[in-house]
Motif scaffolding. Structure first.
Motif, PDB file in Angstrom:
ATOM      1  N   SER A   1       2.507   6.635 -15.473  1.00  0.00           N
ATOM      2  CA  SER A   1       2.294   8.052 -15.240  1.00  0.00           C
ATOM      3  C   SER A   1       0.929   8.227 -14.574  1.00  0.00           C
ATOM      4  O   SER A   1      -0.099   7.818 -15.130  1.00  0.00           O
ATOM      5  CB  SER A   1       2.331   8.836 -16.554  1.00  0.00           C
ATOM      6  N   LEU A   2       0.912   8.828 -13.394  1.00  0.00           N
ATOM      7  CA  LEU A   2      -0.351   9.063 -12.706  1.00  0.00           C
ATOM      8  C   LEU A   2      -1.080  10.281 -13.266  1.00  0.00           C
ATOM      9  O   LEU A   2      -2.248  10.498 -12.967  1.00  0.00           O
ATOM     10  CB  LEU A   2      -0.090   9.256 -11.210  1.00  0.00           C
ATOM     11  N   LEU A   3      -0.387  11.078 -14.095  1.00  0.00           N
ATOM     12  CA  LEU A   3      -1.013  12.252 -14.702  1.00  0.00           C
ATOM     13  C   LEU A   3      -1.774  11.887 -15.970  1.00  0.00           C
ATOM     14  O   LEU A   3      -2.854  12.410 -16.229  1.00  0.00           O
ATOM     15  CB  LEU A   3       0.048  13.310 -15.007  1.00  0.00           C
ATOM     16  N   SER A   4      -1.188  10.955 -16.759  1.00  0.00           N
ATOM     17  CA  SER A   4      -1.832  10.567 -18.021  1.00  0.00           C
ATOM     18  C   SER A   4      -2.447   9.168 -17.966  1.00  0.00           C
ATOM     19  O   SER A   4      -3.072   8.735 -18.942  1.00  0.00           O
ATOM     20  CB  SER A   4      -0.808  10.625 -19.159  1.00  0.00           C
ATOM     21  N   ASN A   5      -2.229   8.451 -16.856  1.00  0.00           N
ATOM     22  CA  ASN A   5      -2.725   7.077 -16.699  1.00  0.00           C
ATOM     23  C   ASN A   5      -2.191   6.146 -17.782  1.00  0.00           C
ATOM     24  O   ASN A   5      -2.890   5.259 -18.267  1.00  0.00           O
ATOM     25  CB  ASN A   5      -4.266   7.043 -16.714  1.00  0.00           C
ATOM     26  N   GLU A   6      -0.921   6.355 -18.156  1.00  0.00           N
ATOM     27  CA  GLU A   6      -0.299   5.532 -19.189  1.00  0.00           C
ATOM     28  C   GLU A   6       0.881   4.762 -18.621  1.00  0.00           C
ATOM     29  O   GLU A   6       1.582   5.250 -17.722  1.00  0.00           O
ATOM     30  CB  GLU A   6       0.193   6.417 -20.343  1.00  0.00           C
TER      31      GLU A   6
ATOM     32  N   ASP B   1      -3.918 -10.659  -6.698  1.00  0.00           N
ATOM     33  CA  ASP B   1      -4.765 -10.870  -7.882  1.00  0.00           C
ATOM     34  C   ASP B   1      -4.148 -10.309  -9.162  1.00  0.00           C
ATOM     35  O   ASP B   1      -4.748 -10.382 -10.239  1.00  0.00           O
ATOM     36  CB  ASP B   1      -6.174 -10.293  -7.661  1.00  0.00           C
ATOM     37  N   GLY B   2      -2.937  -9.734  -9.062  1.00  0.00           N
ATOM     38  CA  GLY B   2      -2.239  -9.254 -10.247  1.00  0.00           C
ATOM     39  C   GLY B   2      -2.546  -7.830 -10.642  1.00  0.00           C
ATOM     40  O   GLY B   2      -2.079  -7.364 -11.695  1.00  0.00           O
ATOM     41  N   THR B   3      -3.305  -7.099  -9.821  1.00  0.00           N
ATOM     42  CA  THR B   3      -3.648  -5.723 -10.155  1.00  0.00           C
ATOM     43  C   THR B   3      -3.178  -4.763  -9.066  1.00  0.00           C
ATOM     44  O   THR B   3      -2.959  -5.154  -7.916  1.00  0.00           O
ATOM     45  CB  THR B   3      -5.169  -5.531 -10.325  1.00  0.00           C
ATOM     46  N   ALA B   4      -3.032  -3.505  -9.474  1.00  0.00           N
ATOM     47  CA  ALA B   4      -2.892  -2.400  -8.522  1.00  0.00           C
ATOM     48  C   ALA B   4      -4.142  -1.551  -8.668  1.00  0.00           C
ATOM     49  O   ALA B   4      -4.661  -1.370  -9.775  1.00  0.00           O
ATOM     50  CB  ALA B   4      -1.644  -1.581  -8.827  1.00  0.00           C
ATOM     51  N   ARG B   5      -4.644  -1.047  -7.552  1.00  0.00           N
ATOM     52  CA  ARG B   5      -5.855  -0.226  -7.589  1.00  0.00           C
ATOM     53  C   ARG B   5      -5.589   1.125  -6.940  1.00  0.00           C
ATOM     54  O   ARG B   5      -4.860   1.218  -5.953  1.00  0.00           O
ATOM     55  CB  ARG B   5      -7.021  -0.927  -6.877  1.00  0.00           C
ATOM     56  N   ILE B   6      -6.202   2.153  -7.528  1.00  0.00           N
ATOM     57  CA  ILE B   6      -6.144   3.500  -6.980  1.00  0.00           C
ATOM     58  C   ILE B   6      -7.500   3.810  -6.356  1.00  0.00           C
ATOM     59  O   ILE B   6      -8.548   3.619  -6.990  1.00  0.00           O
ATOM     60  CB  ILE B   6      -5.776   4.532  -8.052  1.00  0.00           C
ATOM     61  N   TRP B   7      -7.480   4.286  -5.095  1.00  0.00           N
ATOM     62  CA  TRP B   7      -8.700   4.521  -4.326  1.00  0.00           C
ATOM     63  C   TRP B   7      -8.795   5.985  -3.919  1.00  0.00           C
ATOM     64  O   TRP B   7      -7.784   6.631  -3.675  1.00  0.00           O
ATOM     65  CB  TRP B   7      -8.720   3.667  -3.065  1.00  0.00           C
TER      66      TRP B   7
ATOM     67  N   VAL C   1       0.856  -1.192   0.000  1.00  0.00           N
ATOM     68  CA  VAL C   1       0.000   0.000   0.000  1.00  0.00           C
ATOM     69  C   VAL C   1       0.891   1.241   0.000  1.00  0.00           C
ATOM     70  O   VAL C   1       1.974   1.242   0.594  1.00  0.00           O
ATOM     71  CB  VAL C   1      -0.947  -0.004   1.219  1.00  0.00           C
ATOM     72  N   ALA C   2       0.457   2.286  -0.713  1.00  0.00           N
ATOM     73  CA  ALA C   2       1.179   3.562  -0.769  1.00  0.00           C
ATOM     74  C   ALA C   2       0.157   4.685  -0.797  1.00  0.00           C
ATOM     75  O   ALA C   2      -0.999   4.500  -1.203  1.00  0.00           O
ATOM     76  CB  ALA C   2       2.088   3.624  -2.002  1.00  0.00           C
ATOM     77  N   VAL C   3       0.584   5.873  -0.367  1.00  0.00           N
ATOM     78  CA  VAL C   3      -0.314   7.024  -0.257  1.00  0.00           C
ATOM     79  C   VAL C   3       0.099   8.107  -1.234  1.00  0.00           C
ATOM     80  O   VAL C   3       1.289   8.430  -1.364  1.00  0.00           O
ATOM     81  CB  VAL C   3      -0.298   7.592   1.184  1.00  0.00           C
ATOM     82  N   ARG C   4      -0.882   8.660  -1.924  1.00  0.00           N
ATOM     83  CA  ARG C   4      -0.689   9.833  -2.781  1.00  0.00           C
ATOM     84  C   ARG C   4      -1.445  10.992  -2.137  1.00  0.00           C
ATOM     85  O   ARG C   4      -2.618  11.244  -2.434  1.00  0.00           O
ATOM     86  CB  ARG C   4      -1.204   9.547  -4.192  1.00  0.00           C
ATOM     87  N   GLU C   5      -0.775  11.696  -1.246  1.00  0.00           N
ATOM     88  CA  GLU C   5      -1.432  12.662  -0.371  1.00  0.00           C
ATOM     89  C   GLU C   5      -2.054  13.828  -1.137  1.00  0.00           C
ATOM     90  O   GLU C   5      -3.148  14.287  -0.802  1.00  0.00           O
ATOM     91  CB  GLU C   5      -0.439  13.193   0.665  1.00  0.00           C
ATOM     92  N   SER C   6      -1.355  14.326  -2.161  1.00  0.00           N
ATOM     93  CA  SER C   6      -1.827  15.529  -2.852  1.00  0.00           C
ATOM     94  C   SER C   6      -3.183  15.320  -3.522  1.00  0.00           C
ATOM     95  O   SER C   6      -3.944  16.281  -3.687  1.00  0.00           O
ATOM     96  CB  SER C   6      -0.802  15.979  -3.901  1.00  0.00           C
TER      97      SER C   6
ATOM     98  N   CYS D   1     -12.901   2.725  -5.559  1.00  0.00           N
ATOM     99  CA  CYS D   1     -11.809   2.498  -6.498  1.00  0.00           C
ATOM    100  C   CYS D   1     -12.018   3.373  -7.735  1.00  0.00           C
ATOM    101  O   CYS D   1     -13.087   3.342  -8.350  1.00  0.00           O
ATOM    102  CB  CYS D   1     -11.754   1.027  -6.890  1.00  0.00           C
ATOM    103  N   THR D   2     -10.995   4.149  -8.088  1.00  0.00           N
ATOM    104  CA  THR D   2     -11.107   5.045  -9.240  1.00  0.00           C
ATOM    105  C   THR D   2     -10.374   4.519 -10.467  1.00  0.00           C
ATOM    106  O   THR D   2     -10.621   4.983 -11.577  1.00  0.00           O
ATOM    107  CB  THR D   2     -10.548   6.438  -8.891  1.00  0.00           C
ATOM    108  N   GLN D   3      -9.459   3.556 -10.277  1.00  0.00           N
ATOM    109  CA  GLN D   3      -8.719   3.008 -11.415  1.00  0.00           C
ATOM    110  C   GLN D   3      -8.141   1.649 -11.053  1.00  0.00           C
ATOM    111  O   GLN D   3      -7.656   1.441  -9.940  1.00  0.00           O
ATOM    112  CB  GLN D   3      -7.596   3.952 -11.832  1.00  0.00           C
ATOM    113  N   VAL D   4      -8.192   0.724 -12.013  1.00  0.00           N
ATOM    114  CA  VAL D   4      -7.571  -0.594 -11.876  1.00  0.00           C
ATOM    115  C   VAL D   4      -6.419  -0.676 -12.874  1.00  0.00           C
ATOM    116  O   VAL D   4      -6.611  -0.436 -14.067  1.00  0.00           O
ATOM    117  CB  VAL D   4      -8.574  -1.736 -12.131  1.00  0.00           C
ATOM    118  N   ILE D   5      -5.228  -0.982 -12.375  1.00  0.00           N
ATOM    119  CA  ILE D   5      -4.027  -1.053 -13.215  1.00  0.00           C
ATOM    120  C   ILE D   5      -3.598  -2.510 -13.333  1.00  0.00           C
ATOM    121  O   ILE D   5      -3.547  -3.236 -12.333  1.00  0.00           O
ATOM    122  CB  ILE D   5      -2.888  -0.215 -12.601  1.00  0.00           C
TER     123      ILE D   5
END
Length: 385
Positions: A290-295, A236-242, A221-226, A249-253
């Motif tokens: 990239s967390l800005l472009s989701n690429e 399960d092989g994925t990373a998720r952004i919450w 787990v990691a935090v993106r405070e901003s 959940c806002t994005q499944v990577i």
């Protein structure tokens, strides 16, 4: 003649070889202690990195598979390492400054909570608990090492919730595999074995949010405070952004695209200081997004599973199931690979001075300078001293 032969035999076999004083129980304990020491794993070693701390010595804290949480003076470790090198010992056995019996099972992670008045050291483990320890109490401990273990009480003791099934049956308490600190809102995030992440309020000790959506247990787990976000990595092989505010959940990577790795897992996640880049370590390599472009910026196949990574400015340090510390550019170019002591490394951390610490199997910590030289290698003593 017989008397002379007996005298000669006595001279050639010193008293230490006399089997009449053999202590089988002591020998057995020594063998078991040596086996335990060689098979102990340090799942995390982190630096206490506080410019306001009056103690100039660099200090490490380590979480061990025997459930202990210990702190070490780096200057003492370097001194012990120098003495060990003179007698050609692979790694010095170092006494900790303080050691506590933190968890009833393995301790999987340890993180500092940078409270300016009272910094805390948080640990988590297989028993489903998150415990907070007063750092200054650990560093100013006057109890002899032989009596340490249960001499300190945690300042905070949190337990993962159980789930109620049919007829009131209670589920086991899920283990905590990793924790992260959110300094912005004073909370701790835990990656748990029930496929959920939990957000705990440090001040009240209450669980604020439950992040549910993964199909298997969480590794990291990691935090993106901003952006008020949390990132989790799962079996399960994925990373998720919450979203931290809604818990949704806002994005499944999907870090691993290759069909050859359908059973891949995400073992570790890290966010850079600008909070623009996400790195995922998997069972097959490293993936950076990239967390800005989701690429996806790059996918790099590695020879062994990646078990921990972090950003060092615009570069990435990574360790895994081989005795190597790798340094990469943000575009995936491998800059260097330094051989390190643990045959399987579970954590890499950095001090603001540029020193790195690699910890893993065998209870080993390898401390490496900014230019790649080995400052010391030491093995930590455990609870069975």
């Amino acid at each position: 003649m017989a008397t002379a032969a007996a005298a000669a035999a006595a001279q050639s076999h010193p008293a230490s070889m006399d089997a009449r004083g053999w202590d089988d129980a002591s020998y057995r304990r020594g063998i078991l202690r040596a086996l335990d020491l060689s098979s102990r794993t340090l799942f995390r070693a982190v630096f206490f990195d506080n410019s306001n701390d009056p103690d100039p010595d660099v200090v490490l804290a380590a979480a061990s598979s025997d459930g202990s949480l210990a702190s070490f003076s780096l200057s003492s470790c370097i001194s012990a390492g120098s003495a060990a090198s003179q007698v050609e010992t692979a790694a010095a056995l170092v006494d900790p400054v303080c050691i506590v019996h933190a968890h009833s099972g393995p301790a999987y992670d340890v993180r500092f909570y940078p409270d300016p008045q009272q910094p805390l050291l948080f640990s988590c483990g297989d028993d489903g608990r998150i415990r907070g320890w007063r750092w200054h109490e650990m560093q100013s401990c006057l109890v002899p090492l032989s009596l340490q273990g249960d001499h300190l009480e945690p300042a905070l003791d949190l337990v993962n919730p159980q789930h109620e099934g049919p007829w009131g049956a209670r589920s086991p308490i899920p283990e905590n595999n990793a924790i992260a600190i959110n300094k912005q809102d004073g909370s701790i995030l835990a990656a748990a074995g029930d496929a959920c992440a939990y957000c705990w309020d440090v001040e009240t000790g209450k669980c604020k949010i439950k992040f549910k959506g993964h199909a298997d247990y969480l590794h990291s787990v990691a935090v993106r405070e901003s952006n008020h976000q949390v990132v989790t990595g799962s079996e399960d092989g994925t990373a998720r952004i919450w979203d931290c505010r809604s818990g949704k959940c806002t994005q499944v990577i999907h870090p691993v695209k290759s069909k050859a790795f359908d059973s891949s897992w995400v073992s570790c996640v890290a966010i850079d200081a600008s909070e623009s880049w996400l790195a995922c370590g998997t069972s097959s390599g490293i993936s950076v997004w990239s967390l800005l472009s989701n690429e996806c910026i790059f996918n790099l196949d590695c020879h062994a599973p990646v078990q921990d990574l972090l950003f060092d400015k615009n570069q990435i340090l990574a360790v895994g199931a081989e005795p190597v510390l790798s340094r990469l550019t943000i575009n995936g170019t491998v800059l260097s690979q330094i051989k390190c002591a643990p045959q399987s490394a579970f954590s890499v951390s950095m001090h603001s001075s540029g020193i790195a610490a690699v910890a893993g199997y065998g209870g080993l910590v390898d401390v490496i300078s900014e230019v790649g030289s080995h400052l010391c290698t030491f093995r930590s003593r455990g609870l069975d001293k």
